[in-house]
Design an enzyme around this catalytic site. Sequence first.
Site, PDB file in Angstrom:
ATOM      1  N   ARG A 230       0.579   6.948  -1.080  1.00 40.85           N
ATOM      2  CA  ARG A 230      -0.377   8.019  -0.781  1.00 40.85           C
ATOM      3  C   ARG A 230      -0.084   9.223  -1.662  1.00 40.85           C
ATOM      4  O   ARG A 230       1.082   9.577  -1.888  1.00 40.85           O
ATOM      5  CB  ARG A 230      -0.285   8.440   0.688  1.00 40.85           C
ATOM      6  CG  ARG A 230      -1.124   7.566   1.595  1.00 40.85           C
ATOM      7  CD  ARG A 230      -2.622   7.725   1.307  1.00 40.85           C
ATOM      8  NE  ARG A 230      -3.463   6.813   2.057  1.00 40.85           N
ATOM      9  CZ  ARG A 230      -3.833   5.601   1.626  1.00 40.85           C
ATOM     10  NH1 ARG A 230      -3.449   5.146   0.468  1.00 40.85           N
ATOM     11  NH2 ARG A 230      -4.632   4.852   2.368  1.00 40.85           N
ATOM     12  N   GLU A 259      -8.590  13.032  -4.230  1.00 37.96           N
ATOM     13  CA  GLU A 259      -9.258  11.947  -4.966  1.00 37.96           C
ATOM     14  C   GLU A 259     -10.757  12.172  -4.907  1.00 37.96           C
ATOM     15  O   GLU A 259     -11.258  12.528  -3.842  1.00 37.96           O
ATOM     16  CB  GLU A 259      -8.885  10.595  -4.358  1.00 37.96           C
ATOM     17  CG  GLU A 259      -7.394  10.305  -4.545  1.00 37.96           C
ATOM     18  CD  GLU A 259      -6.946   8.945  -3.996  1.00 37.96           C
ATOM     19  OE1 GLU A 259      -7.808   8.170  -3.541  1.00 37.96           O
ATOM     20  OE2 GLU A 259      -5.747   8.670  -4.040  1.00 37.96           O
ATOM     21  N   HIS A 279      -6.792   4.649  -7.724  1.00 41.50           N
ATOM     22  CA  HIS A 279      -6.626   4.060  -6.384  1.00 41.50           C
ATOM     23  C   HIS A 279      -7.098   2.594  -6.364  1.00 41.50           C
ATOM     24  O   HIS A 279      -8.007   2.224  -5.619  1.00 41.50           O
ATOM     25  CB  HIS A 279      -7.392   4.889  -5.335  1.00 41.50           C
ATOM     26  CG  HIS A 279      -6.844   4.721  -3.951  1.00 41.50           C
ATOM     27  ND1 HIS A 279      -6.822   5.722  -3.027  1.00 41.50           N
ATOM     28  CD2 HIS A 279      -6.296   3.651  -3.310  1.00 41.50           C
ATOM     29  CE1 HIS A 279      -6.295   5.290  -1.891  1.00 41.50           C
ATOM     30  NE2 HIS A 279      -5.972   4.024  -2.055  1.00 41.50           N
TER      31      HIS A 279
HETATM   32  N1  LIG Z   1      -2.752   2.095  -3.324  1.00 45.04           N
HETATM   33  C1  LIG Z   1      -3.417   1.412  -2.442  1.00 45.04           C
HETATM   34  O1  LIG Z   1      -4.555   1.046  -2.659  1.00 45.04           O
HETATM   35  C2  LIG Z   1      -2.754   1.029  -1.154  1.00 45.04           C
HETATM   36  C3  LIG Z   1      -3.040  -0.216  -0.576  1.00 45.04           C
HETATM   37  C4  LIG Z   1      -2.453  -0.537   0.649  1.00 45.04           C
HETATM   38  C5  LIG Z   1      -1.617   0.372   1.278  1.00 45.04           C
HETATM   39  N2  LIG Z   1      -1.386   1.572   0.703  1.00 45.04           N
HETATM   40  C6  LIG Z   1      -0.461   2.541   1.329  1.00 45.04           C
HETATM   41  O2  LIG Z   1       0.863   2.057   1.171  1.00 45.04           O
HETATM   42  C7  LIG Z   1       1.694   2.592   2.204  1.00 45.04           C
HETATM   43  C8  LIG Z   1       2.583   1.511   2.789  1.00 45.04           C
HETATM   44  O3  LIG Z   1       1.795   0.529   3.401  1.00 45.04           O
HETATM   45  P1  LIG Z   1       2.476  -0.668   4.248  1.00 45.04           P
HETATM   46  O4  LIG Z   1       1.376  -1.596   4.603  1.00 45.04           O
HETATM   47  O5  LIG Z   1       3.664  -1.182   3.572  1.00 45.04           O
HETATM   48  O6  LIG Z   1       2.915   0.151   5.546  1.00 45.04           O
HETATM   49  P2  LIG Z   1       4.076  -0.216   6.567  1.00 45.04           P
HETATM   50  O7  LIG Z   1       3.790   0.560   7.794  1.00 45.04           O
HETATM   51  O8  LIG Z   1       4.258  -1.673   6.681  1.00 45.04           O
HETATM   52  O9  LIG Z   1       5.380   0.399   5.869  1.00 45.04           O
HETATM   53  C9  LIG Z   1       5.629   1.756   5.757  1.00 45.04           C
HETATM   54  C10 LIG Z   1       7.130   1.953   5.857  1.00 45.04           C
HETATM   55  O10 LIG Z   1       7.408   3.325   5.642  1.00 45.04           O
HETATM   56  C11 LIG Z   1       8.491   3.672   6.486  1.00 45.04           C
HETATM   57  N3  LIG Z   1       8.536   5.121   6.657  1.00 45.04           N
HETATM   58  C12 LIG Z   1       7.771   5.906   7.467  1.00 45.04           C
HETATM   59  N4  LIG Z   1       8.148   7.186   7.331  1.00 45.04           N
HETATM   60  C13 LIG Z   1       9.154   7.217   6.429  1.00 45.04           C
HETATM   61  C14 LIG Z   1       9.946   8.259   5.879  1.00 45.04           C
HETATM   62  N5  LIG Z   1       9.773   9.521   6.265  1.00 45.04           N
HETATM   63  N6  LIG Z   1      10.873   7.922   4.966  1.00 45.04           N
HETATM   64  C15 LIG Z   1      11.058   6.638   4.587  1.00 45.04           C
HETATM   65  N7  LIG Z   1      10.364   5.603   5.080  1.00 45.04           N
HETATM   66  C16 LIG Z   1       9.414   5.899   5.995  1.00 45.04           C
HETATM   67  C17 LIG Z   1       8.222   2.924   7.762  1.00 45.04           C
HETATM   68  O11 LIG Z   1       9.398   2.747   8.529  1.00 45.04           O
HETATM   69  C18 LIG Z   1       7.690   1.604   7.235  1.00 45.04           C
HETATM   70  O12 LIG Z   1       8.720   0.636   7.132  1.00 45.04           O
HETATM   71  C19 LIG Z   1       0.723   3.244   3.197  1.00 45.04           C
HETATM   72  O13 LIG Z   1       0.685   4.620   2.945  1.00 45.04           O
HETATM   73  C20 LIG Z   1      -0.623   2.661   2.820  1.00 45.04           C
HETATM   74  O14 LIG Z   1      -1.684   3.500   3.171  1.00 45.04           O
HETATM   75  C21 LIG Z   1      -1.925   1.936  -0.496  1.00 45.04           C
HETATM   76  O1  LIG Z   2      -4.592   2.256   2.562  1.00 45.27           O
HETATM   77  C1  LIG Z   2      -5.164   1.378   1.924  1.00 45.27           C
HETATM   78  O2  LIG Z   2      -5.525   0.293   2.428  1.00 45.27           O
HETATM   79  C2  LIG Z   2      -5.386   1.574   0.478  1.00 45.27           C
HETATM   80  O3  LIG Z   2      -5.164   2.871   0.112  1.00 45.27           O
HETATM   81  C3  LIG Z   2      -6.671   1.029  -0.034  1.00 45.27           C
HETATM   82  O4  LIG Z   2      -7.700   1.973  -0.061  1.00 45.27           O
HETATM   83  P1  LIG Z   2      -9.173   1.497  -0.462  1.00 45.27           P
HETATM   84  O5  LIG Z   2      -9.642   0.581   0.602  1.00 45.27           O
HETATM   85  O6  LIG Z   2     -10.000   2.731  -0.539  1.00 45.27           O
HETATM   86  O7  LIG Z   2      -9.063   0.786  -1.772  1.00 45.27           O
END
Ligand SMILES: NC(=O)c1ccc[n+]([C@@H]2O[C@H](COP(=O)([O-])OP(=O)(O)OC[C@H]3O[C@@H](n4cnc5c(N)ncnc54)[C@H](O)[C@@H]3O)[C@@H](O)[C@H]2O)c1
Ligand SMILES: O=C(O)[C@H](O)COP(=O)(O)O
Length: 527
Positions: A230, A259, A279
């Site tokens: 994020r 964004e 993204h």
């Molecule tokens: N770029 C994209 O398009 C995209 C796609 C999918 C997910 N994401 C983002 O990726 C991130 C992770 O997703 P996920 O599915 O692995 O989530 P998840 O909940 O499985 O994992 C997140 C981890 O972060 C840890 N955490 C929480 N607070 C913390 C802190 N202060 N310090 C250290 N660790 C901490 C939690 O314990 C957990 O293990 C989310 O923010 C999600 O929105 C982005």
């Molecule tokens: O949190 C998520 O699932 C990702 O950031 C993906 O975002 P998007 O669906 O807008 O690609």
Amino acid sequence: MPKVLVSDSIDQVGIDILCQVAQVDVRIGLPPEELVRIIPEYDALMIRSGTRVTQEIIEAGDNLKIIGRAGVGVDNVDVPAATRKGIVVVNSPEGNTIAAAEHALAMMLSLSRYIPDANQSVKSGKWDRKSFIGVEVYKKTLGIVGLGKIGSHVATAAKAMGMKLLAYDPFISQERADQIGCRLVDLDLLIRESDYITLHIPKTKETYHLFNADIFSKMKPTARLINCARGGVINEADLAVALTNGQLAGAALDVFENEPLEADSPLRELGSKIVLTPHLGASTEEAQVNVAIDVAEQIRDVLLGLPARSAVNIPGLYPDVLEKLKPYLQLAETLGNLVGQLAGGRVDFLDVRLQGELAGTNSQAVVVAALKGLLSKALRERVNYVNASIEAKERGIRVIETRDAALTDYTGSLHLEAKGSLGSHSVTGALLGDQEIRITSVDDFPINVPPTRFMLFTLHRDMPGIIGKIGSLLGSFNVNIASMQVGRKIVRGEAVMVLSLDDPLPEGLLAEIMKVSGIRDAYTVTL
Ligand SMILES: NC(=O)c1ccc[n+]([C@@H]2O[C@H](COP(=O)([O-])OP(=O)(O)OC[C@H]3O[C@@H](n4cnc5c(N)ncnc54)[C@H](O)[C@@H]3O)[C@@H](O)[C@H]2O)c1
Ligand SMILES: O=C(O)[C@H](O)COP(=O)(O)O
């Protein structure tokens, strides 16, 4: 037919699922004020990260029952506002895990081998091999911040590439880190020792600008930072300065605090030190099909009155557990409604006792269902699985939950006792053949009746003639009795009578029943 608004780009497979039960309008890129204007028409809203669902939009959504986020992060939804309004918020916790992890790995390798710049150079007609001497990831240390679903997958792949793994995640056990092959360390050590740092944490109050000037000053000057989590977790202005000053060697960013990224962001000016993508973490064909199906199915289910499997603001239940628990949730809701009506006035205290096999189940969901039933008389359709606990808390209802696995009169049974301004009442219920609800006691008098829409309960002296008198009285008011049962503890002591009626009790009849000699109390209930 219910109406669903899809305000971000969603795979067609999701739209097709929604079309089975609803009229679906796809309107992408709506300005916020237009969304506020049209949202009252809709029963459901399906989004990705492109739509910010603010308090204003939620408050305008008078018909909204569900907001479905086709992806993981719900930081673009005001979840507390949705909860207060009783709107369920669902996401797809795993549908894009692999896509996001692979994007982080692709970013790490792109950054190490200058692939975006080299590609640009060849396309512009050059054949420059000297400017793009990269570095290997093999035997380098990768620091993973956030060892959840995505972080763990990155770890597994990075290990296979010969990287050493450090992880910082205060909510993960050493045992889990060991399984993945990561050394769990504190953030400071991870920052100082890592050659690559990849972020996989949610954006929260604690993680906002976690990566700032102070952290960048502790990184190796050869280190590279990857963020596919994020935007807000990095202070972008500090990062631009740190990259310019050589405090770290490079960064690859997929997500940004605002964004789309501002046209004049200093991040755009850092040449080959930075790789930027708009993204794209979840943007694979496979992930988009996964999240669209996952969330569209949940919206469909909620519109059909069924629970959602990945709600972020109600107790989460795995589908198989939910399937097993569904009849018990119905039982809890029915008994909550019944005991609430018997209690009459304000309820201050609800004792929820899970008995037999029910004692081993997800009690949180059962308690929520009981509260929903209890509050339904006062709040009608305003109370649901999402806001029942908050509504109960705001009304000062204290809930005590107990379990008695040893009690095996029925396979599983639920006992509710409500104490309030007009006294105390209790009901017990069980399932017959795993599905059919039976009320098995009222105020500790044993009975065995199915709940029906209109019911009459009396507490009376167990003496000859009283049942006949009540029957005649109902007949004289043209109320048809569907079934009747009496429960007592001792002969000629006190007893309860439960009547299922085909019609609601007419005005004044309850007062007449109360006048019958031997009747101590009488209650009408509509379920
Ligand atoms: N770029 C994209 O398009 C995209 C796609 C999918 C997910 N994401 C983002 O990726 C991130 C992770 O997703 P996920 O599915 O692995 O989530 P998840 O909940 O499985 O994992 C997140 C981890 O972060 C840890 N955490 C929480 N607070 C913390 C802190 N202060 N310090 C250290 N660790 C901490 C939690 O314990 C957990 O293990 C989310 O923010 C999600 O929105 C982005
Ligand atoms: O949190 C998520 O699932 C990702 O950031 C993906 O975002 P998007 O669906 O807008 O690609």
